[in-house]
Scaffold this motif. Structure first.
Motif, PDB file in Angstrom:
ATOM      1  N   ASN A  78      -3.869  32.388  -3.212  1.00 36.04           N
ATOM      2  CA  ASN A  78      -4.193  31.990  -1.836  1.00 36.04           C
ATOM      3  C   ASN A  78      -5.674  32.128  -1.554  1.00 36.04           C
ATOM      4  OD1 ASN A  78      -1.768  31.160  -0.854  1.00 36.04           O
ATOM      5  ND2 ASN A  78      -1.123  33.193  -0.194  1.00 36.04           N
ATOM      6  N   ALA A  79      -6.237  33.247  -2.018  1.00 35.50           N
ATOM      7  CA  ALA A  79      -7.647  33.503  -1.726  1.00 35.50           C
ATOM      8  C   ALA A  79      -8.534  32.495  -2.454  1.00 35.50           C
ATOM      9  CB  ALA A  79      -8.007  34.929  -2.115  1.00 35.50           C
ATOM     10  N   ILE A  80      -8.253  32.275  -3.747  1.00 31.28           N
ATOM     11  CA  ILE A  80      -9.118  31.371  -4.518  1.00 31.28           C
ATOM     12  C   ILE A  80      -8.992  29.952  -3.993  1.00 31.28           C
ATOM     13  CG2 ILE A  80      -9.591  30.387  -6.799  1.00 31.28           C
ATOM     14  CD1 ILE A  80      -8.814  32.954  -8.064  1.00 31.28           C
ATOM     15  N   GLN A  81      -7.792  29.615  -3.552  1.00 30.85           N
ATOM     16  CA  GLN A  81      -7.577  28.252  -3.087  1.00 30.85           C
ATOM     17  C   GLN A  81      -8.473  27.904  -1.910  1.00 30.85           C
ATOM     18  OE1 GLN A  81      -4.096  27.046  -1.183  1.00 30.85           O
ATOM     19  NE2 GLN A  81      -3.782  25.264  -2.464  1.00 30.85           N
ATOM     20  N   SER A  82      -8.747  28.910  -1.085  1.00 33.24           N
ATOM     21  CA  SER A  82      -9.577  28.634   0.098  1.00 33.24           C
ATOM     22  C   SER A  82     -11.057  28.531  -0.255  1.00 33.24           C
ATOM     23  CB  SER A  82      -9.363  29.723   1.148  1.00 33.24           C
ATOM     24  OG  SER A  82      -9.911  30.934   0.714  1.00 33.24           O
ATOM     25  N   LEU A  83     -11.382  28.760  -1.523  1.00 36.63           N
ATOM     26  CA  LEU A  83     -12.791  28.624  -1.931  1.00 36.63           C
ATOM     27  C   LEU A  83     -13.112  27.151  -2.137  1.00 36.63           C
ATOM     28  CD1 LEU A  83     -15.484  29.886  -3.041  1.00 36.63           C
ATOM     29  CD2 LEU A  83     -14.412  29.865  -5.269  1.00 36.63           C
ATOM     30  N   HIS A 137     -15.195  35.959  -3.384  1.00 34.57           N
ATOM     31  CA  HIS A 137     -14.401  35.218  -2.408  1.00 34.57           C
ATOM     32  C   HIS A 137     -12.939  35.662  -2.435  1.00 34.57           C
ATOM     33  CE1 HIS A 137     -13.558  31.817   0.235  1.00 34.57           C
ATOM     34  NE2 HIS A 137     -12.421  31.743  -0.416  1.00 34.57           N
ATOM     35  N   ALA A 138     -12.466  36.035  -3.632  1.00 33.47           N
ATOM     36  CA  ALA A 138     -11.043  36.357  -3.792  1.00 33.47           C
ATOM     37  C   ALA A 138     -10.742  37.810  -3.449  1.00 33.47           C
ATOM     38  CB  ALA A 138     -10.594  36.049  -5.219  1.00 33.47           C
ATOM     39  N   LYS A 139     -11.778  38.583  -3.097  1.00 26.70           N
ATOM     40  CA  LYS A 139     -11.591  40.014  -2.860  1.00 26.70           C
ATOM     41  C   LYS A 139     -10.404  40.363  -1.955  1.00 26.70           C
ATOM     42  CE  LYS A 139     -15.505  43.089  -2.672  1.00 26.70           C
ATOM     43  NZ  LYS A 139     -16.737  43.200  -1.876  1.00 26.70           N
ATOM     44  N   PRO A 140     -10.281  39.724  -0.789  1.00 23.76           N
ATOM     45  CA  PRO A 140      -9.138  40.088   0.049  1.00 23.76           C
ATOM     46  C   PRO A 140      -7.806  39.848  -0.667  1.00 23.76           C
ATOM     47  CG  PRO A 140     -10.680  38.740   1.275  1.00 23.76           C
ATOM     48  CD  PRO A 140     -11.137  38.723  -0.139  1.00 23.76           C
ATOM     49  N   GLY A 141      -7.722  38.762  -1.424  1.00 22.80           N
ATOM     50  CA  GLY A 141      -6.499  38.484  -2.166  1.00 22.80           C
ATOM     51  C   GLY A 141      -6.250  39.525  -3.240  1.00 22.80           C
ATOM     52  N   ILE A 142      -7.310  39.890  -3.951  1.00 24.18           N
ATOM     53  CA  ILE A 142      -7.181  40.923  -4.975  1.00 24.18           C
ATOM     54  C   ILE A 142      -6.720  42.218  -4.330  1.00 24.18           C
ATOM     55  CG2 ILE A 142      -8.493  42.355  -6.585  1.00 24.18           C
ATOM     56  CD1 ILE A 142     -10.241  39.887  -7.145  1.00 24.18           C
ATOM     57  N   GLY A 143      -7.322  42.528  -3.188  1.00 22.35           N
ATOM     58  CA  GLY A 143      -6.949  43.751  -2.474  1.00 22.35           C
ATOM     59  C   GLY A 143      -5.487  43.754  -2.086  1.00 22.35           C
ATOM     60  N   SER A 144      -5.014  42.651  -1.489  1.00 25.31           N
ATOM     61  CA  SER A 144      -3.620  42.699  -1.035  1.00 25.31           C
ATOM     62  C   SER A 144      -2.671  42.664  -2.220  1.00 25.31           C
ATOM     63  CB  SER A 144      -3.314  41.594  -0.025  1.00 25.31           C
ATOM     64  OG  SER A 144      -3.830  40.378  -0.442  1.00 25.31           O
ATOM     65  N   GLY A 145      -3.056  41.969  -3.308  1.00 29.53           N
ATOM     66  CA  GLY A 145      -2.232  42.007  -4.516  1.00 29.53           C
ATOM     67  C   GLY A 145      -2.117  43.423  -5.054  1.00 29.53           C
TER      68      GLY A 145
END
Lengths: 294, 289, 361
Positions: A181-186, A212-220
């Motif tokens: 999800n995070a990378i997709q929004s890049l 950019h993907a940090k929030p996604g990595i965090g929630s994962g």
């Protein structure tokens, strides 16, 4: 609140608030408060309840902090949950990147469906499947032997190996989706711009994609850690004689010792652990609550 | 199409390997269901048999567990979809400071280990003299499944243009009419998704059910006890059936998706595409908390 | 059929911010009335207040003499056309149009008949069963109008409904809206930041800035007799020269500026001794070869823009301020070249001395 009344009128607002209040109070807040309260009460026979011995005590927590074995199990659970989280991150990042930026959206849909098949099969069955595969006389050893890679069987399920394998398999997808999800929004143009400027692959990821993907990595990481540390099925099905998981101790207090007070204290410690991890991740990786579990 | 590159090849190969890694255990497990061996394994291969299915069929415990599972799952859907909807409507209309507090409270159950949810649920209701049983499993499961329903409905709600509600009011509709004619029809897809997610979350749930279920067991608890106690391939038979149901479901979904994609091309309607993508995004929410 | 809308000393506060400040005016029954102003001037707040989505902090709103306080938007005799039209995407065209009747419990047959009738009014016969997504921008516009007309409102409120259309369609819809208003005789209250729209369609226009009503009048009044500097600059173009009124001469102001002495009409509220600005429209200004004397701003020509039927001459005065003179595109006009020195001049009755926008005019 006035906005709600203006938007939906008095009667509907009443229903909306009543339902939400029932959920948050009777199903979330009060049960957790009771859990906390219970953990500070002594474990005493029913006839002594309300008697002189029934007062608040730290004894249940003292049990934990004075037991080297329990402390060690707690520490190992934290350690191996972190290891699982890390392995999942390493495995998932390229997949998430592939799905978000390499494959076409149309194909991504098909890939997703394939990825989702195991998710619909329950956790208990997936652990069971690995217990079959990892058996000493099982298909994995047979296959390796058949290929001439090993002479004699490997004991896969020693120490925490089985648990690690099972947890990674069970929870890796919870790392893939948030990062995807995070990378997709890049904006893909940013990646292309970096390529255009001559940045090597690793640097594009390090400086453009990963930040950019940090929030996604965090929630994962939050999901995988919480699920791993809280897993009951995987450690009990794939554990060895030397692997003990913190949830197993909680179970013991409840079902074998029938000491719910100490069990509550241990459960509360697990909750504290997860809360600490969540806030740590949120601070370190700039995750907001809104990013989690999207 | 982009030109061929080595990096692309490697990462695609990795993806394929990963899918194999994900699916191979399911194949092994399914294979063991038809192997005529006393132990659940595909090696050594003894011969094809259907007897494990027969054993499964005549297992009364399994049928009871299955019935319990379905009852609990339906109850969870009935409870958590309305709660999630109410919570989403609420959070969508409150202002910033209160909003983040409420939101935090609402997603907290997702981040709480299932064991903790199960234990706190049983302690709370025991205090009110409600004994353990499937009804408590329903309440315990709903505490975090409602959060998923809330997130799904909220996402859909945020795509509802507030001026539509205002327009309906302006044309003379009562608040109830706005809800029935404008808000609810817009939320239908989210209701469907939330119901499906809630149902499967409930079916899969183990941790909460273990602590709240008392003497009754659901399918996962039953499977767990079977796996721990005896080693009998009838569980593999059950697993194979479940995997097959999943695969058939996935194929049907994919066929439907391709069809609607084709229809999409014809109609040039972008709204449908959103639905497809949203539908795909859904399963990412499933977590056996 | 139609009703007055009366705003009496209406104020709206959002926290510490005053969005609407003491607005007091009456919109007459059957009138096409526009609120014109830049974004954030409070015009949308006024519209939402009349429709009932916002209650005034103080003051009152009456429609047809009836005080509207406490009456919800669904109980008011108004219909609002939203900026984004807010058509219901899950309903067909005719269901959209008949929605107001549906919620009033009108039977399906009657609803459908009325929708057909309205489709004829807005020239969309045969589109009743279409989905909203199948319509073009202009068609959507008409459905929104039909939907609003269906509830037979006393007052129709329009929130910049033309802003999403392209130029050609916008101009066409202007005259169509005007025609529908005249035909139905409903009071139209129109919100826009586009002066062309406001001037072309309205019977009267209210110009707003920062929540304050600057001027109310016919389009001709607003353009020819602006009440203050804000109106003069916001509606149409104007050249500005700051200075001070030093005396009177035959009812005209003697206006002293760094560029010399000027003679111009006296704007409202201006007295001898007032510091103010002189305004003259580009089409009323002329260029002369003389670069001194009264009523003369010496310019250095910086740009000559050919616009077709006219030519805009841009120049800067000694203080660096920009000015524009508009010339008719006559064959014999002597068009200056960039860099030339010219004087900007005008006859005194074409210029006016005005105060800046008053907080409370």
């Amino acid at each position: 609140m006035t906005a709600l009344v203006q938007r939906y009128g008095g009667a509907l607002t009443g229903i909306i608030i009543a339902l939400t209040a029932f959920w948050l109070l009777a199903m979330v807040i009060l049960p957790n408060l009771i859990l906390l309260e219970f953990s500070f009460r002594p474990y005493i026979p029913v006839d002594q309840m309300g008697g002189p011995n029934d007062h608040y005590t730290l004894a249940n927590y003292a049990t934990f902090f004075t037991s080297p074995i329990h402390l060690q199990i707690f520490g190992l659970t934290v350690f191996y949950s972190s290891v699982v989280t890390l392995i999942c991150l390493v495995l998932a990042y390229p997949l998430a990147y592939f799905l978000a930026k390499v494959s076409t959206p149309r194909n991504a849909g098909t890939w997703f469906l394939l990825l989702l098949i195991p998710l619909w099969v329950s956790e208990v069955l997936r652990s069971f499947a690995w217990s079959i595969i990892l058996a000493y006389q099982g298909p994995l050893n047979a296959a390796l032997h058949g290929l001439g890679l090993i002479d004699k069987g490997i004991r896969w399920r020693t120490g925490f190996n089985g648990v690690l394998i099972g947890l990674v398999y069970t929870y890796v997808l919870f790392m893939v989706f948030p990062i995807y999800n995070a990378i997709q929004s890049l904006d893909t143009n940013q990646i292309e711009a970096a390529q255009d400027l001559g940045a090597p692959l690793w640097r594009i990821h390090w400086r453009v994609v990963i930040p950019h993907a940090k929030p996604g990595i965090g929630s994962g990481c939050i999901m995988v850690f919480m699920l791993s540390a809280g897993s009951i099925l995987v450690p009990s099905i794939l554990g060895s004689t030397t692997s003990r998981w913190f949830t197993e101790i909680i179970q013991q207090w409840f079902f074998e010792s029938v000491d719910w007070n100490t069990g509550s204290a241990y459960a509360f410690l697990l909750l504290v652990l997860c809360t600490v991890f969540v806030s740590l991740m949120m601070r370190m990786l700039n995750v907001r609550l809104v990013d989690i579990a999207r | 199409m982009r030109p061929f590159s080595l990096g692309r090849l490697i990462i695609t190969a990795y993806m394929v390997l990963f899918i194999v890694y994900l699916l191979a255990p399911l194949v092994v497990m399914g294979g063991a269901a038809v192997n005529n061996s006393r132990f659940p394994s595909i090696y050594p291969w003894v011969g094809l048999t259907g007897r494990w299915f027969g054993e499964l069929w005549s297992d009364q415990q399994m049928w009871r567990a299955l019935l319990n599972t379905v009852l609990v799952a339906v109850a969870v859907v009935v409870l958590s979809v309305p709660i999630g909807t109410a919570a989403a409507l609420l959070i969508n209309s409150v202002q910033s400071r209160m909003r983040s507090t409420l939101y935090g409270l609402m997603v907290a159950p997702i981040l709480t280990p299932g064991a903790v949810i199960g234990i706190s649920t049983i302690l709370f209701w025991n205090k009110l003299s409600v004994p353990a049983g499937l009804h408590l499993s329903v309440l315990g499961q709903s505490s975090f499944i409602s959060a998923y329903a809330m997130l799904l409905v909220l996402a859909r709600l945020q795509s509802l243009d507030a001026s539509l509600e205002e327009a309906a009011l302006d044309l003379g509709a009562s608040h109830a009419q706005v809800m029935r004619r404008i808000v609810v029809p817009h939320l239908y897809p989210a209701f469907g998704a939330a119901a499906v997610i809630a149902f499967f979350q409930s079916v899969e749930n183990f941790n909460v059910t273990l602590f709240t279920g008392g003497n009754s067991s659901t399918l996962t608890v039953y499977v767990f006890s079977q796996v721990r106690a005896g080693i009998t391939p009838k569980i593999n038979a059950l697993a194979l059936i479940m995997v097959l149901i999943t695969v058939v479901g996935v194929i049907l979904y994919e066929v439907k998706r391709r069809q609607s994609e084709r229809r999409l091309k014809v109609e040039q309607e972008d709204t449908l595409e959103d639905d497809v993508i949203e539908g795909l995004g859904l399963p990412q929410l499933t977590s056996p908390a | 059929m139609s009703e007055d809308v009366q705003l009496s000393h209406v104020c709206v506060d959002f926290g510490a911010f005053r969005a609407v400040d003491d607005v007091d005016l009456t919109i007459r029954a059957g009138e096409f009335f526009s609120f014109l102003g830049p974004s954030g001037c409070g015009k949308t707040t006024i519209l939402r207040m009349i429709s009932g989505f916002i209650e005034p902090t103080s003051g009152e709103i009456k429609i047809g003499g009836q005080n509207m306080r406490g009456i919800g938007p669904n109980k008011r005799p108004t219909a609002l056309i939203f900026q984004n039209l807010a058509l219901f995407p899950l309903m067909t065209v005719w269901e959209n149009i008949a929605f107001g009747l549906e919620v009033r419990g009108v039977s399906k047959d009657k609803r459908k008949a009325r929708a057909e009738e309205l489709l004829r009014v807005v020239d969309l016969v045969g589109s009743g069963d279409k989905r909203i997504s199948q319509l073009s921008g202009g068609q959507k516009q008409r459905v929104a109008i039909a939907r609003a007309l269906a509830v037979e409102p006393k007052v129709m409120l329009l929130d910049e409904p033309l802003s999403a259309l392209d130029l050609k369609l916008r101009q066409h819809m202007r005259s169509e809206l005007r025609a529908i208003q005249k035909r139905t005789d409903v009071t139209f209250v129109y919100i826009t930041h586009d002066q062309g729209e406001a001037l072309a369609m309205s019977d009267r226009v209210a110009v707003m800035s920062a929540g304050v009503l600057q001027q109310v009048g016919t389009p001709a009044d607003i353009y020819n007799q602006p009440a203050n500097g804000f109106v003069a600059s916001f509606v149409g173009e104007n050249n500005r020269v700051p200075g001070k009124v030093v005396g009177l001469e035959n009812g005209m102001a003697r206006f002293h500026t760094p560029a010399g002495l000027f003679l111009a009409r006296l704007g409202p509220g201006i007295q001898v001794g007032s510091t103010a600005k002189l305004y003259v429209r580009p089409e009323n200004a002329r260029l002369t070869d003389a670069v001194e004397g009264d009523n003369n701003v010496p310019l250095r020509i910086s740009e000559v823009a050919f616009e077709g039927s006219f030519i805009n001459i841009h120049g800067h005065d000694a203080g660096g301020h920009a000015h524009i003179v508009q010339m008719r595109n006559d064959r014999d006009a002597s068009v200056p070249a960039v860099g030339d020195q010219r004087g900007l001049t005008f006859s005194p009755e074409h210029a006016v001395v005005l105060a800046d926008a008053g907080a409370r005019p």
